[in-house]
Design an enzyme around this catalytic site. Sequence first.
Site, PDB file in Angstrom:
ATOM      1  N   LYS A  46      57.566  80.643  27.895  1.00  0.00           N
ATOM      2  CA  LYS A  46      57.529  81.382  26.622  1.00  0.00           C
ATOM      3  C   LYS A  46      56.134  81.988  26.495  1.00  0.00           C
ATOM      4  O   LYS A  46      55.261  81.469  25.793  1.00  0.00           O
ATOM      5  CB  LYS A  46      57.879  80.456  25.457  1.00  0.00           C
ATOM      6  CG  LYS A  46      58.321  81.207  24.223  1.00  0.00           C
ATOM      7  CD  LYS A  46      59.054  80.335  23.250  1.00  0.00           C
ATOM      8  CE  LYS A  46      59.242  80.984  21.895  1.00  0.00           C
ATOM      9  NZ  LYS A  46      59.969  82.252  21.869  1.00  0.00           N
ATOM     10  N   GLU A  77      70.554  86.799  27.943  1.00  0.00           N
ATOM     11  CA  GLU A  77      70.257  86.375  26.576  1.00  0.00           C
ATOM     12  C   GLU A  77      70.078  87.621  25.724  1.00  0.00           C
ATOM     13  O   GLU A  77      70.270  88.736  26.201  1.00  0.00           O
ATOM     14  CB  GLU A  77      69.017  85.476  26.531  1.00  0.00           C
ATOM     15  CG  GLU A  77      67.751  86.094  27.093  1.00  0.00           C
ATOM     16  CD  GLU A  77      66.543  85.148  27.067  1.00  0.00           C
ATOM     17  OE1 GLU A  77      66.511  84.204  26.280  1.00  0.00           O
ATOM     18  OE2 GLU A  77      65.618  85.396  27.857  1.00  0.00           O
ATOM     19  N   ARG A 136      58.095  72.136  25.726  1.00  0.00           N
ATOM     20  CA  ARG A 136      58.253  73.477  26.308  1.00  0.00           C
ATOM     21  C   ARG A 136      56.907  74.201  26.376  1.00  0.00           C
ATOM     22  O   ARG A 136      56.601  74.878  27.359  1.00  0.00           O
ATOM     23  CB  ARG A 136      59.278  74.279  25.484  1.00  0.00           C
ATOM     24  CG  ARG A 136      59.653  75.606  26.116  1.00  0.00           C
ATOM     25  CD  ARG A 136      60.866  76.234  25.454  1.00  0.00           C
ATOM     26  NE  ARG A 136      60.585  76.668  24.093  1.00  0.00           N
ATOM     27  CZ  ARG A 136      61.494  77.176  23.262  1.00  0.00           C
ATOM     28  NH1 ARG A 136      62.751  77.286  23.664  1.00  0.00           N
ATOM     29  NH2 ARG A 136      61.166  77.542  22.040  1.00  0.00           N
TER      30      ARG A 136
END
Length: 301
Positions: free
Chosen positions: A153, A186, A54
Amino acid sequence: MSEGQLIYLNGEFVDPKRATVSVFDHGFLYGDGIFEGIRAYGGNIFRLRQHIVRLYESAKSILLQIPLTFEEMQQAVAETVRRNGLKDAYIRLVVSRGPGDLGLDPHNCSGANVIIIADQIKLYPQEFYDQGLRVVTVPTRRNNPDALNPKIKSLNYLNNILTKIEASRAGALEALILNQDGYVCEASGDNVFIVKNGRVITPPTYLGALEGITRNAIIEICQREGIPVAEEPFTRHDVFVADECFLTGTAAELIPVVEVDGREIGRGVPGEMTKRLLEHFRALTRVDGYQVYPEAASHQV
Ligand code: PMP
């Protein structure tokens, strides 16, 4: 900061007081960088490979050159845990664009800074798990994926921070964030699931959510256990009338949600499916990961 702690800074292990970066780092000036939050359980770094994948995918998306190979990065994370003598740890891995000038253009940055901090894990209070959380939806919407894709992220967490502030001002511990179309995405730092008639449902990440490592583990557990699971868009209404709701994340694992915007979820107590999935997840954290102390593990056998 803890006694004797060593921070990984660009290939060296340094005392926290020496672990500093330039005020011209674009990570500091503009939030230009990426990060990972990773957890080790008993010397086993849970799904380290997925976290590093990721990280490198986030780097690719923002055209950030990481000065380590994938393998070197895995080893650097494991070595940081080892040097700090930790078995259970929370690990923060940060790659910033590095020092440049005051202009936005990253071409003037001299090279990325890589920082790894391994610390003792601060567990969430047990009452969160026993009683569940009260959460609220907040006015600030999730970043539009066309502007800054929440799958990256990035160090730019202002969107998430604003939602956290709004939740706490409304007297709640966590925020549920909607996208521009009103679909649930989320929480401020966790993914969200609902359970309805035995089905476990989480929003597809294209709506605007991070593809959480814990989220993916829960989907896999459901598939393995024969529990119906789906990635489907849902609204606030769907959450209000769900049988159960829970949040997932590296630090939190699974946290039950028992109230959303003043509506009790299910019977207002942590649900059976949530408890069952938490048990499965905790079992997985013991076995699925990268061994920091391989010799110790082989002695145990
Ligand atoms: N969403 C956001 C916005 C996050 O920051 C995180 C990580 N804390 C998550 C979801 C959960 O991801 P993971 O399970 O990989 O920790």
